[in-house]
Design a protein around this motif. Structure first.
Motif, mmCIF file in Angstrom:
data_model
loop_
_atom_site.group_PDB
_atom_site.id
_atom_site.type_symbol
_atom_site.label_atom_id
_atom_site.label_comp_id
_atom_site.label_asym_id
_atom_site.label_seq_id
_atom_site.Cartn_x
_atom_site.Cartn_y
_atom_site.Cartn_z
ATOM 1 N N ASN A 291 -15.220 16.921 1.793
ATOM 2 C CA ASN A 291 -15.792 15.667 1.280
ATOM 3 C C ASN A 291 -17.140 15.348 1.906
ATOM 4 N N LEU A 292 -18.001 16.337 1.958
ATOM 5 C CA LEU A 292 -19.297 16.133 2.589
ATOM 6 C C LEU A 292 -20.183 15.205 1.772
ATOM 7 N N GLU A 293 -20.908 14.369 2.469
ATOM 8 C CA GLU A 293 -21.951 13.554 1.873
ATOM 9 C C GLU A 293 -23.254 13.945 2.545
ATOM 10 N N MET A 294 -24.346 13.371 2.100
ATOM 11 C CA MET A 294 -25.617 13.683 2.716
ATOM 12 C C MET A 294 -25.659 13.123 4.138
ATOM 13 N N VAL A 295 -26.310 13.835 5.021
ATOM 14 C CA VAL A 295 -26.409 13.417 6.420
ATOM 15 C C VAL A 295 -27.434 12.284 6.527
ATOM 16 N N PRO A 296 -27.049 11.129 7.064
ATOM 17 C CA PRO A 296 -27.994 10.013 7.165
ATOM 18 C C PRO A 296 -28.992 10.231 8.295
ATOM 19 N N TYR A 297 -30.026 9.391 8.339
ATOM 20 C CA TYR A 297 -30.947 9.434 9.468
ATOM 21 C C TYR A 297 -30.159 9.239 10.764
ATOM 22 N N THR A 298 -30.479 10.002 11.773
ATOM 23 C CA THR A 298 -29.838 10.028 13.094
ATOM 24 C C THR A 298 -28.399 10.549 13.044
ATOM 25 N N GLY A 299 -27.955 11.085 11.904
ATOM 26 C CA GLY A 299 -26.633 11.708 11.866
ATOM 27 C C GLY A 299 -26.557 12.789 12.938
ATOM 28 N N MET A 300 -25.446 12.859 13.668
ATOM 29 C CA MET A 300 -25.385 13.716 14.856
ATOM 30 C C MET A 300 -24.019 14.373 15.007
ATOM 31 N N VAL A 301 -24.012 15.668 15.305
ATOM 32 C CA VAL A 301 -22.788 16.362 15.695
ATOM 33 C C VAL A 301 -22.805 16.552 17.212
ATOM 34 N N ILE A 302 -21.627 16.479 17.807
ATOM 35 C CA ILE A 302 -21.486 16.548 19.257
ATOM 36 C C ILE A 302 -20.422 17.589 19.600
ATOM 37 N N PHE A 303 -20.764 18.495 20.496
ATOM 38 C CA PHE A 303 -19.806 19.464 21.031
ATOM 39 C C PHE A 303 -19.640 19.180 22.514
ATOM 40 N N GLU A 304 -18.409 18.901 22.936
ATOM 41 C CA GLU A 304 -18.126 18.595 24.344
ATOM 42 C C GLU A 304 -17.167 19.636 24.921
ATOM 43 N N LEU A 305 -17.570 20.275 25.996
ATOM 44 C CA LEU A 305 -16.702 21.204 26.718
ATOM 45 C C LEU A 305 -16.045 20.439 27.863
ATOM 46 N N ARG A 306 -14.713 20.514 27.935
ATOM 47 C CA ARG A 306 -13.964 19.781 28.951
ATOM 48 C C ARG A 306 -13.021 20.724 29.705
ATOM 49 N N ARG A 307 -12.545 20.266 30.844
ATOM 50 C CA ARG A 307 -11.577 21.028 31.645
ATOM 51 C C ARG A 307 -10.423 20.099 31.992
ATOM 52 N N GLY A 311 -7.084 23.300 34.919
ATOM 53 C CA GLY A 311 -8.224 24.206 34.981
ATOM 54 C C GLY A 311 -8.527 24.916 33.678
ATOM 55 N N LYS A 312 -7.851 24.516 32.590
ATOM 56 C CA LYS A 312 -8.086 25.126 31.284
ATOM 57 C C LYS A 312 -9.243 24.414 30.587
ATOM 58 N N TYR A 313 -10.064 25.171 29.880
ATOM 59 C CA TYR A 313 -11.219 24.606 29.185
ATOM 60 C C TYR A 313 -10.895 24.390 27.705
ATOM 61 N N TYR A 314 -11.411 23.303 27.168
ATOM 62 C CA TYR A 314 -11.204 22.995 25.753
ATOM 63 C C TYR A 314 -12.443 22.283 25.212
ATOM 64 N N VAL A 315 -12.520 22.195 23.881
ATOM 65 C CA VAL A 315 -13.702 21.649 23.214
ATOM 66 C C VAL A 315 -13.307 20.510 22.286
ATOM 67 N N ASP A 316 -14.076 19.426 22.335
ATOM 68 C CA ASP A 316 -13.973 18.348 21.359
ATOM 69 C C ASP A 316 -15.224 18.365 20.491
ATOM 70 N N PHE A 317 -15.038 18.142 19.203
ATOM 71 C CA PHE A 317 -16.126 18.192 18.227
ATOM 72 C C PHE A 317 -16.169 16.861 17.493
ATOM 73 N N LEU A 318 -17.327 16.210 17.487
ATOM 74 C CA LEU A 318 -17.459 14.888 16.898
ATOM 75 C C LEU A 318 -18.654 14.829 15.947
ATOM 76 N N TYR A 319 -18.565 13.883 15.014
ATOM 77 C CA TYR A 319 -19.663 13.628 14.082
ATOM 78 C C TYR A 319 -19.948 12.135 14.068
ATOM 79 N N LYS A 320 -21.176 11.778 14.355
ATOM 80 C CA LYS A 320 -21.580 10.373 14.360
ATOM 81 C C LYS A 320 -22.553 10.127 13.215
ATOM 82 N N LYS A 321 -22.152 9.270 12.272
ATOM 83 C CA LYS A 321 -23.027 8.935 11.154
ATOM 84 C C LYS A 321 -23.175 7.425 10.996
ATOM 85 N N SER A 322 -22.575 6.668 11.907
ATOM 86 C CA SER A 322 -22.717 5.217 11.906
ATOM 87 C C SER A 322 -22.664 4.779 13.362
#
Length: 362
Positions: A291-307, A311-322
């Motif tokens: 259900n993609l829409e057009m990316v607004p101004y300042t639309g941002m994807v975020i990749f976070e590496l965590r532990r 001691g295990k590493y994992y990733v969170d993926f976020l999308y900020k459009k508002s």
């Protein structure tokens, strides 16, 4: 969505508010965002606002609205990562790379003004609540990551092949009357969704800038042209092979940063990529966001590496459009995606340029 289901992504029904503090297990972060509000790029021949005098800035440049949008985003990033980034600018902590377009460079500068207002001995001018922070870029013709203008015959061959595929030729045939109509009204030869997207972009910016659109646009704007724009943006990463060129270097850069932080190698723990809606869309589309829409101004994807505590590493993926950042879940992973699994999912999309990436950020 046409990408392999192995890289499909479903939206998790939850959102992270802008004021939510970040846990102390954060190891590394990459953010990739679109620039702020700009003037039109290239007016069509019959455009009533084709004269640059109608615009506060030259074509394609960042407006004051866009500057404020990114200043606000910088403050949002400061609030979210206040426990991760030093309040004072530290060169070893963050690296900023921008597409070599004025609107992207200026967006990065505005963003950094919100992220790093000078404090203490970094106040160098009492009358100016701002400090200079390096923003790195490459000439457009040498940039295959953000500007995507580095010549690549293989990518061009794949795009031409895909444009001539049954899938896209059916789309072009089904919309032939629309293209004829647009050609008549705009004075441009519109033959496919690529040209239709150019018209949509111009009309969208003019509408957002409170200009009255010509009467002929009422039957096609916004919805019919918006559909064409989504097809156009999806086209660049329509297959895994295309995605390797359209977004592979971004994934390479993320994996290089994350691997370096896991191995305690020298690499900034926060990297910022200032780019275009194309780049953000490519990331989302190549990972199968529905259900993609057009990316607004300042639309941002975020990749976070965590532990975690084990001691295990994992990733969170976020999308900020508002004002909220939406937490996404990669198919085949839990919300906190195991890092090895994350790398396995990205591997088919990684580009051929990864070697030497450790030197590329300098």
């Amino acid at each position: 969505m046409t990408m392999s289901s192995s890289v499909g992504v479903w939206v998790l029904v939850c959102a992270i508010s802008s004021h939510l503090s970040v846990a102390q297990d954060l190891v590394a972060v990459t953010v990739l965002y679109r620039h702020g509000h700009r003037s039109i790029l290239d007016p069509y021949p019959t455009d009533p606002y084709r004269n640059e005098s109608f615009w506060p800035v030259p074509f394609g440049e960042l407006t004051n609205i866009g500057k404020n949008q990114h200043y606000a985003l910088g403050k949002w990033l400061r609030q979210r990562y206040t426990s991760f980034l030093s309040r004072k600018y530290m060169a070893k902590e963050i690296h900023i790379r921008s597409s070599n377009y004025d609107r992207c460079l200026m967006s990065a500068a505005s963003n950094l003004a919100g992220l790093y207002p000078p404090e203490g001995d970094q106040i160098w001018n009492q009358a100016l609540n701002w400090q200079p922070i390096p923003i790195h870029s490459r000439p457009k013709a040498m940039d295959g990551m953000l500007a995507l203008e580095k010549p690549c015959p293989e990518y061009q061959r794949l795009q031409k092949e895909q444009l001539n595929s049954n899938y896209h030729q059916k789309i072009i045939a089904a919309n032939s009357k629309l293209y004829v109509y647009l050609s008549e009204k705009t004075g441009m030869k519109i033959k496919d969704f690529i040209g239709a997207n150019d018209i949509y972009d111009t009309l969208l910016v003019e509408n957002q800038s409170n200009y009255t659109l010509p009467e002929w646009t009422q039957s096609v704007f916004p919805e019919k042209l918006r559909q064409q724009a989504v097809i156009r943006f999806e086209f660049d990463t329509h297959t895994p092979q295309l995605a390797k060129f359209g977004v592979g270097q971004v994934f390479d850069r993320i994996l290089t940063q994350f691997d370096s932080r896991v191995k305690n190698l020298t690499f900034p723990k926060f990297q910022m990529l200032s780019a275009h809606d194309t780049n953000v869309f490519n990331v989302l589309n190549s990972l199968g966001i529905p259900n993609l829409e057009m990316v607004p101004y300042t639309g941002m994807v975020i990749f976070e590496l965590r532990r975690n505590s084990y001691g295990k590493y994992y990733v969170d993926f976020l999308y900020k459009k508002s004002d909220r950042a939406e937490l996404l879940t990669i198919k085949g992973c839990e919300t906190d995606c195991d890092y090895d699994r994350f790398k396995a999912i990205l591997k088919p999309l990684s580009s051929i340029w990864r070697e030497g990436m450790l030197k590329a950020y300098k």
